[in-house]
Design a protein around this motif. Structure first.
Motif, PDB file in Angstrom:
ATOM      1  N   GLN A  36      10.219   5.180   0.022  1.00  0.00           N
ATOM      2  CA  GLN A  36      10.561   5.026   1.433  1.00  0.00           C
ATOM      3  C   GLN A  36       9.718   3.898   2.036  1.00  0.00           C
ATOM      4  N   LEU A  37      10.375   2.903   2.594  1.00  0.00           N
ATOM      5  CA  LEU A  37       9.683   1.772   3.211  1.00  0.00           C
ATOM      6  C   LEU A  37       9.405   2.090   4.670  1.00  0.00           C
ATOM      7  N   TYR A  38       8.142   1.852   5.090  1.00  0.00           N
ATOM      8  CA  TYR A  38       7.730   2.079   6.473  1.00  0.00           C
ATOM      9  C   TYR A  38       7.157   0.797   7.063  1.00  0.00           C
ATOM     10  N   ASP A  39       7.309   0.674   8.372  1.00  0.00           N
ATOM     11  CA  ASP A  39       6.791  -0.468   9.128  1.00  0.00           C
ATOM     12  C   ASP A  39       5.796   0.048  10.159  1.00  0.00           C
ATOM     13  N   VAL A  40       4.616  -0.560  10.193  1.00  0.00           N
ATOM     14  CA  VAL A  40       3.611  -0.238  11.205  1.00  0.00           C
ATOM     15  C   VAL A  40       3.387  -1.496  12.037  1.00  0.00           C
ATOM     16  N   SER A  41       3.727  -1.446  13.315  1.00  0.00           N
ATOM     17  CA  SER A  41       3.608  -2.606  14.197  1.00  0.00           C
ATOM     18  C   SER A  41       2.262  -2.594  14.910  1.00  0.00           C
ATOM     19  N   THR A  42       1.626  -3.760  14.943  1.00  0.00           N
ATOM     20  CA  THR A  42       0.337  -3.921  15.611  1.00  0.00           C
ATOM     21  C   THR A  42       0.439  -5.073  16.596  1.00  0.00           C
ATOM     22  N   SER A  73      -4.587  11.628   9.226  1.00  0.00           N
ATOM     23  CA  SER A  73      -3.301  10.953   9.362  1.00  0.00           C
ATOM     24  C   SER A  73      -2.866  10.981  10.808  1.00  0.00           C
ATOM     25  N   ALA A  74      -2.095   9.968  11.189  1.00  0.00           N
ATOM     26  CA  ALA A  74      -1.657   9.867  12.565  1.00  0.00           C
ATOM     27  C   ALA A  74      -0.674  10.981  12.895  1.00  0.00           C
ATOM     28  N   ALA A  75      -0.888  11.632  14.005  1.00  0.00           N
ATOM     29  CA  ALA A  75       0.013  12.704  14.408  1.00  0.00           C
ATOM     30  C   ALA A  75       1.348  12.120  14.806  1.00  0.00           C
ATOM     31  N   GLY A  76       2.425  12.767  14.360  1.00  0.00           N
ATOM     32  CA  GLY A  76       3.760  12.313  14.720  1.00  0.00           C
ATOM     33  C   GLY A  76       4.171  11.051  14.025  1.00  0.00           C
ATOM     34  N   SER A  77       3.584  10.745  12.857  1.00  0.00           N
ATOM     35  CA  SER A  77       3.902   9.496  12.171  1.00  0.00           C
ATOM     36  C   SER A  77       5.289   9.508  11.575  1.00  0.00           C
ATOM     37  N   GLY A  78       5.827  10.668  11.298  1.00  0.00           N
ATOM     38  CA  GLY A  78       7.207  10.752  10.818  1.00  0.00           C
ATOM     39  C   GLY A  78       7.377  10.432   9.349  1.00  0.00           C
ATOM     40  N   THR A  79       6.295  10.490   8.563  1.00  0.00           N
ATOM     41  CA  THR A  79       6.414  10.148   7.147  1.00  0.00           C
ATOM     42  C   THR A  79       7.097  11.237   6.340  1.00  0.00           C
ATOM     43  N   SER A  80       7.442  12.359   6.954  1.00  0.00           N
ATOM     44  CA  SER A  80       8.135  13.407   6.219  1.00  0.00           C
ATOM     45  C   SER A  80       9.618  13.113   6.070  1.00  0.00           C
ATOM     46  N   SER A  81      10.124  12.111   6.809  1.00  0.00           N
ATOM     47  CA  SER A  81      11.547  11.787   6.729  1.00  0.00           C
ATOM     48  C   SER A  81      11.844  11.103   5.413  1.00  0.00           C
ATOM     49  N   VAL A 110      -1.932  -0.214  17.942  1.00  0.00           N
ATOM     50  CA  VAL A 110      -1.443   0.117  16.604  1.00  0.00           C
ATOM     51  C   VAL A 110      -0.344   1.169  16.731  1.00  0.00           C
ATOM     52  N   GLY A 111       0.853   0.828  16.267  1.00  0.00           N
ATOM     53  CA  GLY A 111       1.984   1.748  16.375  1.00  0.00           C
ATOM     54  C   GLY A 111       2.010   2.757  15.252  1.00  0.00           C
ATOM     55  N   SER A 112       2.845   3.759  15.401  1.00  0.00           N
ATOM     56  CA  SER A 112       3.022   4.767  14.360  1.00  0.00           C
ATOM     57  C   SER A 112       4.055   4.287  13.345  1.00  0.00           C
ATOM     58  N   PRO A 113       3.995   4.768  12.099  1.00  0.00           N
ATOM     59  CA  PRO A 113       4.941   4.318  11.059  1.00  0.00           C
ATOM     60  C   PRO A 113       6.390   4.588  11.438  1.00  0.00           C
ATOM     61  N   PRO A 116       0.849  -1.201   0.000  1.00  0.00           N
ATOM     62  CA  PRO A 116       0.000   0.000   0.000  1.00  0.00           C
ATOM     63  C   PRO A 116       0.876   1.239   0.000  1.00  0.00           C
ATOM     64  N   SER A 117       0.283   2.361  -0.372  1.00  0.00           N
ATOM     65  CA  SER A 117       1.048   3.610  -0.410  1.00  0.00           C
ATOM     66  C   SER A 117       1.061   4.310   0.944  1.00  0.00           C
ATOM     67  N   TYR A 118       0.180   3.892   1.851  1.00  0.00           N
ATOM     68  CA  TYR A 118       0.132   4.502   3.180  1.00  0.00           C
ATOM     69  C   TYR A 118      -0.754   3.649   4.069  1.00  0.00           C
ATOM     70  N   LEU A 119      -0.526   3.688   5.372  1.00  0.00           N
ATOM     71  CA  LEU A 119      -1.358   2.987   6.348  1.00  0.00           C
ATOM     72  C   LEU A 119      -1.673   3.938   7.495  1.00  0.00           C
ATOM     73  N   GLN A 120      -2.910   3.870   7.967  1.00  0.00           N
ATOM     74  CA  GLN A 120      -3.327   4.681   9.100  1.00  0.00           C
ATOM     75  C   GLN A 120      -3.865   3.767  10.203  1.00  0.00           C
ATOM     76  N   ILE A 121      -4.298   4.379  11.299  1.00  0.00           N
ATOM     77  CA  ILE A 121      -4.750   3.613  12.458  1.00  0.00           C
ATOM     78  C   ILE A 121      -5.915   2.703  12.090  1.00  0.00           C
ATOM     79  N   GLU A 122      -6.832   3.238  11.279  1.00  0.00           N
ATOM     80  CA  GLU A 122      -8.018   2.451  10.949  1.00  0.00           C
ATOM     81  C   GLU A 122      -7.695   1.200  10.149  1.00  0.00           C
ATOM     82  N   ASN A 123      -6.571   1.210   9.413  1.00  0.00           N
ATOM     83  CA  ASN A 123      -6.180  -0.001   8.695  1.00  0.00           C
ATOM     84  C   ASN A 123      -5.888  -1.134   9.667  1.00  0.00           C
TER      85      ASN A 123
END
Length: 263
Positions: free
Chosen positions: A178-184, A159-167, A107-110, A79-86
């Protein structure tokens, strides 16, 4: 000057002319000939290589296209992005399809993964030099319990606050993504067959997911299995496709017939 001296001068002049001719004309021409011969051999070798490549140009073109198509199939699974609801709706789907009761959900942040340093630890952000443990829950994560409360705030755009996707420091130098990991983290109660079905649901997902840790114990009082599972979901930030929000069915609130007086 005697005749003998004149002959010696003529001989010396002839030797000098021959020497000058040898050093000024013959040797430079010989060196130039050797240089041209060496260059010609190199050009001939390059010509043979290019001729061999040209003969297989169609094969290389086909292989390049096949590899590009294979890489595109890999990208399509992200996917191109994941949020809390996913993460929440994934847990709801697991509950419905596997006869499993999820008692607590976190649900963790990216977290950015530096794909340019595959030997480094996952979750290291090279821009700040700090490592984020995605299994720990902090103030920037969402903790969903059985009563449905959430501890993570969201911005106006969802979008989740403080997700850090701007890095962008850990972007792939090849693909630019940019590859991101969301831990649940899921705490659950289930039966043996439900556990197998739950594992199959995660592993068989069309999206990129892995089970990092799994702890299961048998509850003598209920005869069921209780445990906790850490699932890592991945997305590629920068893909040329829109974010696909999960389907969230309508939730009924209250009743229009409070006292049951309407037929």
């Amino acid at each position: 000057m005697s005749t003998r001296d004149k002959k010696l001068l003529i001989i010396l002049a002839g030797v000098a002319i021959l020497a000058l001719t040898y050093f000024l004309i013959f040797i430079p021409q010989s060196n130039k000939r050797d240089s041209l011969k060496s260059e010609n051999m190199n050009l001939k070798s390059q010509y043979n290589q290019l001729s061999a490549l040209a003969a297989k140009a169609d094969d290389y073109t086909k292989k390049t296209k096949d590899m590009s198509d294979a890489m595109q199939q890999v990208y399509d699974n992200f996917p191109s992005y994941l949020q809390i609801e996913n993460g929440i709706m994934d847990a709801v789907a697991i509950e419905k399809s596997t006869n499993t009761n999820i008692t607590e959900l976190t649900v963790g942040s990216p977290t950015a993964i530096d794909v340019n340093n595959p030997t480094g630890e996952a979750g290291t952000d090279s821009s700040s030099g700090s490592t984020t443990d995605s299994s720990n829950t902090d103030s920037s994560q969402s903790s969903q319990t059985a009563d449905g409360n959430s501890s993570q705030s969201q911005t106006d755009d969802g979008s989740a606050a403080g997700s850090g996707t701007s890095s962008g420091s850990a972007k792939s130098t090849v693909t630019g993504y940019q590859l991101y990991d969301v831990s649940t983290v899921m705490a659950f109660k289930t039966e043996y067959h439900g556990l197998k079905a739950m594992l199959g649901e995660v592993i068989g997902s069309s999206q990129k997911k892995t089970i990092s840790t799994l702890n299961v114990s048998f509850d003598d009082s209920t005869g069921k299995l209780t445990g906790e599972m850490l699932v890592d979901s991945y997305f590629l930030y920068g893909l040329d496709k829109p974010y696909e929000a999960p389907y969230i069915p309508a939730v009924p609130h209250g009743t229009n017939n409070l006292f049951g007086t309407t037929n």
